[in-house]
Design a protein around this motif. Structure first.
Motif, PDB file in Angstrom:
ATOM      1  N   PRO A  98       6.919  -0.245  -9.231  1.00 36.08           N
ATOM      2  CA  PRO A  98       6.385  -1.033  -8.469  1.00 36.08           C
ATOM      3  C   PRO A  98       5.080  -0.674  -8.026  1.00 36.08           C
ATOM      4  O   PRO A  98       5.089   0.841  -7.842  1.00 36.08           O
ATOM      5  N   LEU A  99       4.051  -1.555  -7.149  1.00 37.37           N
ATOM      6  CA  LEU A  99       2.538  -0.777  -7.549  1.00 37.37           C
ATOM      7  C   LEU A  99       1.932  -1.315  -5.508  1.00 37.37           C
ATOM      8  O   LEU A  99       1.886  -2.690  -6.399  1.00 37.37           O
ATOM      9  N   VAL A 100       1.376  -0.469  -5.025  1.00 37.98           N
ATOM     10  CA  VAL A 100       0.919  -2.123  -3.833  1.00 37.98           C
ATOM     11  C   VAL A 100      -0.787  -0.491  -4.305  1.00 37.98           C
ATOM     12  O   VAL A 100      -1.239   0.643  -4.623  1.00 37.98           O
ATOM     13  N   VAL A 101      -1.780  -1.220  -4.736  1.00 38.06           N
ATOM     14  CA  VAL A 101      -2.880  -1.277  -3.967  1.00 38.06           C
ATOM     15  C   VAL A 101      -3.182  -1.253  -2.733  1.00 38.06           C
ATOM     16  O   VAL A 101      -3.442  -2.399  -2.082  1.00 38.06           O
ATOM     17  N   VAL A 102      -3.288  -0.167  -1.787  1.00 42.84           N
ATOM     18  CA  VAL A 102      -4.297  -0.158  -0.351  1.00 42.84           C
ATOM     19  C   VAL A 102      -5.370  -0.111  -0.652  1.00 42.84           C
ATOM     20  O   VAL A 102      -6.658   0.205  -1.319  1.00 42.84           O
ATOM     21  N   VAL A 103      -6.307  -0.909   0.927  1.00 45.96           N
ATOM     22  CA  VAL A 103      -7.714  -0.948   0.255  1.00 45.96           C
ATOM     23  C   VAL A 103      -7.652  -0.810   1.704  1.00 45.96           C
ATOM     24  O   VAL A 103      -7.305  -1.418   3.245  1.00 45.96           O
ATOM     25  N   HIS A 104      -8.627   0.386   2.297  1.00 46.26           N
ATOM     26  CA  HIS A 104      -9.527   0.984   3.177  1.00 46.26           C
ATOM     27  C   HIS A 104     -10.200  -0.108   4.108  1.00 46.26           C
ATOM     28  O   HIS A 104     -10.766  -1.618   3.329  1.00 46.26           O
ATOM     29  N   GLY A 105     -10.200   0.272   5.664  1.00 50.89           N
ATOM     30  CA  GLY A 105     -10.923  -0.441   6.324  1.00 50.89           C
ATOM     31  C   GLY A 105     -12.437   0.127   6.803  1.00 50.89           C
ATOM     32  O   GLY A 105     -12.553   0.972   6.162  1.00 50.89           O
ATOM     33  N   GLY A 106     -12.839  -0.430   7.422  1.00 57.13           N
ATOM     34  CA  GLY A 106     -14.302   0.680   7.792  1.00 57.13           C
ATOM     35  C   GLY A 106     -15.573  -0.416   7.996  1.00 57.13           C
ATOM     36  O   GLY A 106     -16.689  -0.173   7.698  1.00 57.13           O
ATOM     37  N   SER A 107     -15.407  -1.595   8.664  1.00 54.92           N
ATOM     38  CA  SER A 107     -16.420  -2.837   8.304  1.00 54.92           C
ATOM     39  C   SER A 107     -17.251  -2.618   7.378  1.00 54.92           C
ATOM     40  O   SER A 107     -18.378  -2.935   7.757  1.00 54.92           O
ATOM     41  N   TRP A 108     -16.439  -2.333   6.105  1.00 57.04           N
ATOM     42  CA  TRP A 108     -17.120  -2.810   5.288  1.00 57.04           C
ATOM     43  C   TRP A 108     -18.810  -1.498   4.418  1.00 57.04           C
ATOM     44  O   TRP A 108     -19.533  -1.901   3.529  1.00 57.04           O
ATOM     45  N   ALA A 124       5.405   6.057  -1.301  1.00 54.98           N
ATOM     46  CA  ALA A 124       5.684   6.375  -2.352  1.00 54.98           C
ATOM     47  C   ALA A 124       7.264   6.992  -2.454  1.00 54.98           C
ATOM     48  O   ALA A 124       8.334   7.214  -3.487  1.00 54.98           O
ATOM     49  N   ALA A 125       7.154   8.030  -1.660  1.00 54.37           N
ATOM     50  CA  ALA A 125       8.488   8.370  -1.383  1.00 54.37           C
ATOM     51  C   ALA A 125      10.193   7.581  -1.444  1.00 54.37           C
ATOM     52  O   ALA A 125      11.187   7.720  -2.173  1.00 54.37           O
ATOM     53  N   ARG A 126       9.807   6.836  -1.393  1.00 56.68           N
ATOM     54  CA  ARG A 126      10.701   6.077  -1.569  1.00 56.68           C
ATOM     55  C   ARG A 126      10.574   4.301  -2.748  1.00 56.68           C
ATOM     56  O   ARG A 126      11.431   3.459  -2.554  1.00 56.68           O
ATOM     57  N   GLY A 127      10.141   5.343  -4.274  1.00 57.14           N
ATOM     58  CA  GLY A 127      10.155   3.846  -5.062  1.00 57.14           C
ATOM     59  C   GLY A 127       8.936   3.177  -5.207  1.00 57.14           C
ATOM     60  O   GLY A 127       8.868   2.634  -6.386  1.00 57.14           O
ATOM     61  N   TYR A 128       7.578   3.902  -4.999  1.00 55.71           N
ATOM     62  CA  TYR A 128       6.576   2.724  -5.091  1.00 55.71           C
ATOM     63  C   TYR A 128       5.469   3.684  -5.401  1.00 55.71           C
ATOM     64  O   TYR A 128       5.543   5.166  -5.395  1.00 55.71           O
ATOM     65  N   ALA A 129       4.614   3.198  -6.364  1.00 53.81           N
ATOM     66  CA  ALA A 129       3.282   3.902  -6.603  1.00 53.81           C
ATOM     67  C   ALA A 129       2.209   3.518  -6.385  1.00 53.81           C
ATOM     68  O   ALA A 129       1.881   1.632  -5.703  1.00 53.81           O
ATOM     69  N   VAL A 130       1.334   4.038  -5.146  1.00 49.02           N
ATOM     70  CA  VAL A 130       0.556   3.394  -4.428  1.00 49.02           C
ATOM     71  C   VAL A 130      -0.725   4.095  -4.253  1.00 49.02           C
ATOM     72  O   VAL A 130      -1.173   5.308  -4.826  1.00 49.02           O
ATOM     73  N   ALA A 131      -2.033   3.207  -5.191  1.00 52.66           N
ATOM     74  CA  ALA A 131      -2.870   3.519  -5.203  1.00 52.66           C
ATOM     75  C   ALA A 131      -3.679   2.822  -4.096  1.00 52.66           C
ATOM     76  O   ALA A 131      -4.167   1.559  -3.695  1.00 52.66           O
ATOM     77  N   SER A 132      -4.390   4.054  -3.929  1.00 46.46           N
ATOM     78  CA  SER A 132      -5.600   3.837  -2.291  1.00 46.46           C
ATOM     79  C   SER A 132      -7.290   3.781  -2.975  1.00 46.46           C
ATOM     80  O   SER A 132      -7.233   4.544  -3.674  1.00 46.46           O
ATOM     81  N   ILE A 133      -7.198   2.853  -3.084  1.00 45.49           N
ATOM     82  CA  ILE A 133      -8.597   3.200  -3.832  1.00 45.49           C
ATOM     83  C   ILE A 133     -10.069   3.106  -2.744  1.00 45.49           C
ATOM     84  O   ILE A 133     -10.400   2.884  -2.014  1.00 45.49           O
ATOM     85  N   ASP A 134     -11.131   3.813  -3.573  1.00 46.48           N
ATOM     86  CA  ASP A 134     -12.421   3.434  -2.542  1.00 46.48           C
ATOM     87  C   ASP A 134     -13.636   2.267  -4.185  1.00 46.48           C
ATOM     88  O   ASP A 134     -12.817   1.668  -4.589  1.00 46.48           O
ATOM     89  N   TYR A 135     -14.151   1.683  -2.834  1.00 48.10           N
ATOM     90  CA  TYR A 135     -15.137   0.671  -3.364  1.00 48.10           C
ATOM     91  C   TYR A 135     -16.418   0.568  -2.458  1.00 48.10           C
ATOM     92  O   TYR A 135     -16.564   1.108  -1.889  1.00 48.10           O
ATOM     93  N   ALA A 136     -17.256   0.160  -2.883  1.00 54.59           N
ATOM     94  CA  ALA A 136     -18.957   0.093  -2.858  1.00 54.59           C
ATOM     95  C   ALA A 136     -19.233  -0.447  -1.939  1.00 54.59           C
ATOM     96  O   ALA A 136     -18.542  -1.559  -1.400  1.00 54.59           O
ATOM     97  N   LEU A 137     -19.332  -0.020  -0.875  1.00 55.27           N
ATOM     98  CA  LEU A 137     -19.895  -0.156   0.115  1.00 55.27           C
ATOM     99  C   LEU A 137     -21.078  -0.460   0.320  1.00 55.27           C
ATOM    100  O   LEU A 137     -22.272  -0.411   0.293  1.00 55.27           O
ATOM    101  N   ALA A 138     -21.382  -1.266   1.471  1.00 56.45           N
ATOM    102  CA  ALA A 138     -22.222  -1.972   1.983  1.00 56.45           C
ATOM    103  C   ALA A 138     -23.685  -0.991   2.562  1.00 56.45           C
ATOM    104  O   ALA A 138     -22.594   0.364   3.331  1.00 56.45           O
ATOM    105  N   PRO A 139     -25.028  -0.981   2.628  1.00 52.15           N
ATOM    106  CA  PRO A 139     -25.662  -2.313   2.631  1.00 52.15           C
ATOM    107  C   PRO A 139     -25.694  -1.710   0.410  1.00 52.15           C
ATOM    108  O   PRO A 139     -26.235  -2.812   0.499  1.00 52.15           O
TER     109      PRO A 139
END
Length: 201
Positions: A98-108, A124-139
């Motif tokens: 099962p998957l957890v998708v992490v979306v980081h903070g940082g005021s956009w 992850a050590a307890r049975g999950y896949a964790v995808a921590s993603i980058d996203y395009a930032l403002a401005p």
């Protein structure tokens, strides 16, 4: 001095109120996780220390154990250019994860996929896949650009689910600060994202 002492005591009491509420959350959490992700057996995973309960008082003093996990940097595509995600998985997964998708903070405007690595490794050590993603930032980008990045990351992960050992039909979005807003916007978009079972913000 008396007023300062009273205010200090009140502030300390307020700061400790989450510890008073933890019992109710602890009782409800296992059923909620099972409903969202299905059954997982963390005690059967190599290197994952069994936890007696979701919250343990000793963790406040000693910290939470962090067994070794597999960690890969992967690139996923988007119209404005390539973005990366950090994928954390158990060393010896037992079937599609099962998957957890992490979306980081940082005021956009700041931050990246390397936030909260302790949480990602713990899950992850307890049975999950964790995808921590980058996203395009403002401005450089505007709304709904980051939401589309979440959608693209999930499409990439679903498209490569077999190769990566993921259960593409069981994903939960987890966001902090600006990432919480993005995760909520993605989870409640007019066009639902396939496979998203829940959102944690």
């Amino acid at each position: 001095a008396r007023v300062a002492a009273a205010l200090g005591t009140a502030a300390a009491a307020l700061a400790l109120t989450p510890l008073l509420r933890v019992g109710r959350v602890e009782r409800e959490l296992p059923a909620r996780l099972t409903a969202a992700f299905g059954s997982t057996a963390p005690r059967a995973l190599p290197g994952a220390a069994a936890r007696l309960a979701p919250f343990l008082w000793r963790d406040l003093l000693l910290g939470v154990s962090r067994p070794a996990v597999r960690e890969d940097a992967l690139r996923y595509a988007r119209g404005c250019g390539p973005l990366e995600l950090q994928l954390y998985r158990p060393l010896a997964p037992a079937g599609p994860l099962p998957l957890v998708v992490v979306v980081h903070g940082g005021s956009w405007r700041s931050g990246d996929r390397r936030e909260l690595p302790e949480l990602s490794r713990y899950l992850a050590a307890r049975g999950y896949a964790v995808a921590s993603i980058d996203y395009a930032l403002a401005p450089q980008t505007t709304f709904p650009g980051p939401v589309e990045d979440v959608r693209d990351a999930l499409a990439y992960l679903r498209g490569n689910a077999k190769e990566l050992g993921l259960d593409g039909g069981k994903a939960v979005l987890l966001g902090r600060s600006a990432g919480a807003q993005i995760a909520l916007a993605a989870a409640h978009a007019d066009e639902p994202i396939p496979g998203v079972a829940g959102v944690v913000v």
